[in-house]
Write a protein that holds these residues in place. Structure first.
Motif, PDB file in Angstrom:
ATOM      1  N   MET A  11       2.188  11.719   2.650  1.00  0.00           N
ATOM      2  CA  MET A  11       2.629  13.023   2.161  1.00  0.00           C
ATOM      3  C   MET A  11       3.811  12.908   1.199  1.00  0.00           C
ATOM      4  N   ARG A  12       4.493  11.755   1.214  1.00  0.00           N
ATOM      5  CA  ARG A  12       5.677  11.580   0.385  1.00  0.00           C
ATOM      6  C   ARG A  12       5.383  10.923  -0.962  1.00  0.00           C
ATOM      7  N   THR A  13       4.171  10.459  -1.162  1.00  0.00           N
ATOM      8  CA  THR A  13       3.851   9.787  -2.417  1.00  0.00           C
ATOM      9  C   THR A  13       2.922  10.643  -3.265  1.00  0.00           C
ATOM     10  N   ALA A  14       3.093  10.524  -4.585  1.00  0.00           N
ATOM     11  CA  ALA A  14       2.239  11.267  -5.514  1.00  0.00           C
ATOM     12  C   ALA A  14       1.055  10.420  -5.972  1.00  0.00           C
ATOM     13  N   ARG A  15       1.077   9.140  -5.637  1.00  0.00           N
ATOM     14  CA  ARG A  15      -0.002   8.248  -6.066  1.00  0.00           C
ATOM     15  C   ARG A  15      -1.185   8.368  -5.115  1.00  0.00           C
ATOM     16  N   GLU A  16      -2.331   8.732  -5.670  1.00  0.00           N
ATOM     17  CA  GLU A  16      -3.503   8.973  -4.823  1.00  0.00           C
ATOM     18  C   GLU A  16      -3.948   7.720  -4.089  1.00  0.00           C
ATOM     19  N   SER A  17      -3.819   6.570  -4.742  1.00  0.00           N
ATOM     20  CA  SER A  17      -4.234   5.323  -4.079  1.00  0.00           C
ATOM     21  C   SER A  17      -3.388   5.059  -2.837  1.00  0.00           C
ATOM     22  N   GLU A  18      -2.083   5.356  -2.928  1.00  0.00           N
ATOM     23  CA  GLU A  18      -1.196   5.183  -1.778  1.00  0.00           C
ATOM     24  C   GLU A  18      -1.518   6.233  -0.699  1.00  0.00           C
ATOM     25  N   GLN A  19      -1.800   7.440  -1.157  1.00  0.00           N
ATOM     26  CA  GLN A  19      -2.174   8.475  -0.196  1.00  0.00           C
ATOM     27  C   GLN A  19      -3.410   8.044   0.590  1.00  0.00           C
ATOM     28  N   ARG A  20      -4.424   7.580  -0.110  1.00  0.00           N
ATOM     29  CA  ARG A  20      -5.647   7.138   0.560  1.00  0.00           C
ATOM     30  C   ARG A  20      -5.333   6.028   1.572  1.00  0.00           C
ATOM     31  N   ARG A  21      -4.508   5.090   1.141  1.00  0.00           N
ATOM     32  CA  ARG A  21      -4.188   3.945   2.007  1.00  0.00           C
ATOM     33  C   ARG A  21      -3.559   4.398   3.314  1.00  0.00           C
ATOM     34  N   TRP A  22      -2.536   5.270   3.204  1.00  0.00           N
ATOM     35  CA  TRP A  22      -1.823   5.652   4.424  1.00  0.00           C
ATOM     36  C   TRP A  22      -2.623   6.650   5.262  1.00  0.00           C
ATOM     37  N   PHE A  23      -3.336   7.575   4.599  1.00  0.00           N
ATOM     38  CA  PHE A  23      -4.179   8.502   5.368  1.00  0.00           C
ATOM     39  C   PHE A  23      -5.274   7.724   6.116  1.00  0.00           C
ATOM     40  N   ARG A  24      -5.854   6.746   5.453  1.00  0.00           N
ATOM     41  CA  ARG A  24      -6.914   5.966   6.104  1.00  0.00           C
ATOM     42  C   ARG A  24      -6.360   5.185   7.299  1.00  0.00           C
ATOM     43  N   PHE A  25      -5.163   4.620   7.096  1.00  0.00           N
ATOM     44  CA  PHE A  25      -4.515   3.885   8.197  1.00  0.00           C
ATOM     45  C   PHE A  25      -4.343   4.805   9.404  1.00  0.00           C
ATOM     46  N   ALA A  26      -3.789   5.999   9.145  1.00  0.00           N
ATOM     47  CA  ALA A  26      -3.525   6.930  10.240  1.00  0.00           C
ATOM     48  C   ALA A  26      -4.815   7.455  10.848  1.00  0.00           C
ATOM     49  N   ALA A  27      -5.808   7.724   9.995  1.00  0.00           N
ATOM     50  CA  ALA A  27      -7.084   8.241  10.497  1.00  0.00           C
ATOM     51  C   ALA A  27      -7.742   7.230  11.426  1.00  0.00           C
ATOM     52  N   GLN A  28      -7.656   5.959  11.066  1.00  0.00           N
ATOM     53  CA  GLN A  28      -8.239   4.914  11.917  1.00  0.00           C
ATOM     54  C   GLN A  28      -7.509   4.790  13.249  1.00  0.00           C
ATOM     55  N   LYS A  29      -6.263   5.264  13.270  1.00  0.00           N
ATOM     56  CA  LYS A  29      -5.496   5.285  14.529  1.00  0.00           C
ATOM     57  C   LYS A  29      -5.757   6.566  15.324  1.00  0.00           C
ATOM     58  N   GLY A  30      -6.622   7.446  14.763  1.00  0.00           N
ATOM     59  CA  GLY A  30      -6.998   8.652  15.496  1.00  0.00           C
ATOM     60  C   GLY A  30      -6.204   9.888  15.153  1.00  0.00           C
ATOM     61  N   ASP A  31      -5.475   9.881  14.022  1.00  0.00           N
ATOM     62  CA  ASP A  31      -4.686  11.057  13.657  1.00  0.00           C
ATOM     63  C   ASP A  31      -5.590  12.087  12.978  1.00  0.00           C
ATOM     64  N   PRO A  32      -5.761  13.281  13.558  1.00  0.00           N
ATOM     65  CA  PRO A  32      -6.689  14.269  12.993  1.00  0.00           C
ATOM     66  C   PRO A  32      -6.212  14.851  11.659  1.00  0.00           C
ATOM     67  N   LYS A  33      -4.894  15.005  11.491  1.00  0.00           N
ATOM     68  CA  LYS A  33      -4.377  15.537  10.228  1.00  0.00           C
ATOM     69  C   LYS A  33      -4.730  14.596   9.076  1.00  0.00           C
ATOM     70  N   SER A  34      -4.532  13.305   9.296  1.00  0.00           N
ATOM     71  CA  SER A  34      -4.805  12.320   8.247  1.00  0.00           C
ATOM     72  C   SER A  34      -6.292  12.228   7.943  1.00  0.00           C
ATOM     73  N   ALA A  35      -7.113  12.329   8.971  1.00  0.00           N
ATOM     74  CA  ALA A  35      -8.563  12.293   8.751  1.00  0.00           C
ATOM     75  C   ALA A  35      -8.982  13.454   7.856  1.00  0.00           C
ATOM     76  N   PHE A  36      -8.412  14.628   8.101  1.00  0.00           N
ATOM     77  CA  PHE A  36      -8.777  15.785   7.295  1.00  0.00           C
ATOM     78  C   PHE A  36      -8.255  15.639   5.868  1.00  0.00           C
ATOM     79  N   GLU A  37      -7.004  15.198   5.717  1.00  0.00           N
ATOM     80  CA  GLU A  37      -6.449  15.034   4.372  1.00  0.00           C
ATOM     81  C   GLU A  37      -7.232  13.988   3.586  1.00  0.00           C
ATOM     82  N   LEU A  38      -7.638  12.914   4.250  1.00  0.00           N
ATOM     83  CA  LEU A  38      -8.425  11.885   3.574  1.00  0.00           C
ATOM     84  C   LEU A  38      -9.777  12.436   3.136  1.00  0.00           C
ATOM     85  N   SER A  39     -10.335  13.342   3.920  1.00  0.00           N
ATOM     86  CA  SER A  39     -11.634  13.929   3.562  1.00  0.00           C
ATOM     87  C   SER A  39     -11.559  14.687   2.249  1.00  0.00           C
TER      88      SER A  39
END
Length: 513
Positions: free
Chosen positions: A74-102
């Protein structure tokens, strides 16, 4: 004491609390978090967010912290970084990150799985989105109720979940229950939507509680036809000059009709006009079968078969019919107005003028221009030919009526300036057309509220001249002839003949857009 605290997470956290140095505190909290102390993890996450420290957020991700990864994304404007961290969190089971990554991945199986994973964990935006997906992709049959219920299981399940925190989902749930013929559940869901702040829901609640389905025959009188015709010919005071009947078969259309009924009743522009509206009649679909049309197509006009109404060989308790259908272009034809769900009240007002013979003041298509631009009995249009010029008799009538319509006494009437302006009506015809107003009126742009006082006076003149004429009989006669029903032809011809003389000065209403 210090040495032993290195291995005891509670001691580490307690020692961290005593530190004044932020760095020392963060180091100790991290050590405690690294050996699974949840309280220490939450404290360090709070400190990292408060100080906007990406370093400690990244450190937390090293020990698998999904919330920290979400914050980094949420703190980065770079989409590649956003994807990286959202995917990391989604794989850990975070529902917010899974939705944002979608929202960042392409449509397809991955996006669906991410939304589903988030929704299954109850994340509200994902639940709403998943409910919307199932609702939009629901295939409903027009006749097989059980098949519809089977197909709607997923949509009902997710809409019901979303309805707990989203008023639009509750509204959709109500409509789906209605489609599945569960009036009680529909009413409950509409009430939930309204309580959550959806102002549209109250109209549906009022209709379901106060507007029953009605048999079409109740719109007609059983009195002997000969008595009715003679009474109407004598301008029966029990009816207005125009008695409109609103009819619809779908819930949405009934709500629209009741809304227009209320708007018309409170529209001060029509206070002096002798036009009344009967209570809305909610018909069964087999009494008002309509086929949805694409308004962008060449023949996108609303199509409804009024044969079931024409088959009722009694006297209509209305002069004109207004049909509220699902989709298609609005128009007036032979005493019947057709509106669809997308039409607002201004469209109704525009089309209502056609019932009195008014013609559009925008450029008519060449076909309609040929019909109206050779000679016109329309109250609002004067045709000027190269040979004869302007119609001086109509011009004088307009001017005289304009003065009386806008003035309270003779002296004031003499001071009022009257103007005639070119109309776009006959742009695609050989003759010119003029209108009795220099302003843009509701007949040129339906969303323009302005109806000149002269137009109201002309309108009432037409109402007086054709008072109580069952204009709808024209359509019913047309259908009887098409269906080759002799008894119906004889019945509806009676009304046509009875008013033929009265209508002769004004051409019988032809199709007007």
């Amino acid at each position: 004491m210090y040495a032993s605290s290195n291995y005891n997470p509670e001691h580490l956290r307690a020692f961290a609390q005593a530190q004044n140095n932020p760095l020392s505190k963060a180091v100790l909290l991290y050590r405690a978090a690294a050996i699974s102390n949840e309280a220490a993890r939450q404290q360090l996450l709070f400190l990292a967010k408060a100080s906007d420290s990406s370093y400690w957020l990244k450190q937390l991700t090293q020990i698998g912290d999904a919330e920290a990864a979400y914050e980094l994304a949420m703190r980065t404007a770079r989409e590649s970084e956003q994807r990286r961290w959202f995917r990391f969190a989604a794989q850990k089971g975070d529902p917010k990150s899974a939705f944002e990554l979608s929202l960042l991945v392409s449509e397809g199986p991955e996006q669906f799985e991410l939304i589903e994973s988030s929704a299954q964990q109850g994340y509200p935006p994902a639940v709403i989105t998943f409910a919307k997906f199932h609702h939009q992709n629901l295939i409903m049959s027009s006749s097989d109720v059980q098949a519809n219920r089977d197909n709607a299981i997923e949509a009902l399940y997710w809409l019901d979940k979303a309805a707990h925190f989203d008023r639009q989902s509750a509204f959709k749930l109500a409509k789906l229950h209605w489609q599945l013929q569960d009036k009680s559940a529909a009413l409950t869901a509409f009430e939930v939507s309204y309580e959550m702040g959806n102002p549209l829901a109250i109209d549906y609640i009022n209709v379901l509680k106060n507007v029953p389905r009605t048999e079409a025959s109740l719109m007609y009188s059983e009195a002997p036809k000969s008595e009715i015709v003679s009474a109407v010919a004598l301008n029966n005071p029990a009816q207005c000059a125009q008695q409109l009947q609103f009819v619809a078969s779908g819930l949405d259309s009934v709500v629209q009709a009741t809304s227009f009924e209320a708007l018309f009743a409170n529209d001060a522009r029509f206070d002096t006009l002798d036009i009344c509206v009967n209570p809305v009649v909610w018909l069964e679909q087999d009494e008002l079968p309509c086929t949805p049309q694409d308004e962008t197509s060449r023949n996108g006009r609303i199509k409804c078969d009024l044969s079931p109404l024409a088959d009722i060989l009694q006297t209509p308790n209305f002069t004109h019919l207004v049909v509220f259908a699902e989709s298609g272009r609005a128009y007036v034809q032979r005493g019947v107005m057709y509106l669809d769900r997308a039409d607002d009240y201004s469209v109704f007002v525009h089309e209502l003028a056609h019932f009195a013979g008014f013609v559009d003041e925008y450029a008519l298509s060449s076909g309609f221009a040929e019909q109206h631009c050779e000679a016109s009995n329309a109250p609002n249009i004067m045709i000027a030919t190269a040979l004869d010029g302007m119609d001086t008799e109509k011009l004088a009538q307009w001017e005289q009526l304009s003065h009386s319509a806008q003035a309270d006494d003779i002296e004031e009437a003499q001071s009022i300036t009257f103007s005639v302006a070119p109309s776009k009506t006959c742009r695609y015809a050989s003759n010119d057309s003029y209108k009795p107003s220099a302003d843009i009126t509701f007949l040129e742009h339906h969303d323009t509220d302005y109806i000149p006082p002269l137009y109201i006076a002309l309108w009432q003149q037409e109402l007086d001249r054709t008072a109580n004429h069952k204009a709808v009989a024209q359509e019913f006669l047309h259908l009887a002839k098409r269906n080759q029903q002799r008894s119906a032809i004889a019945h509806w011809q009676t009304y046509q003949v009875a008013f033929e003389t009265a209508l002769a000065p004004a051409a019988a209403q032809s199709t007007l857009p």
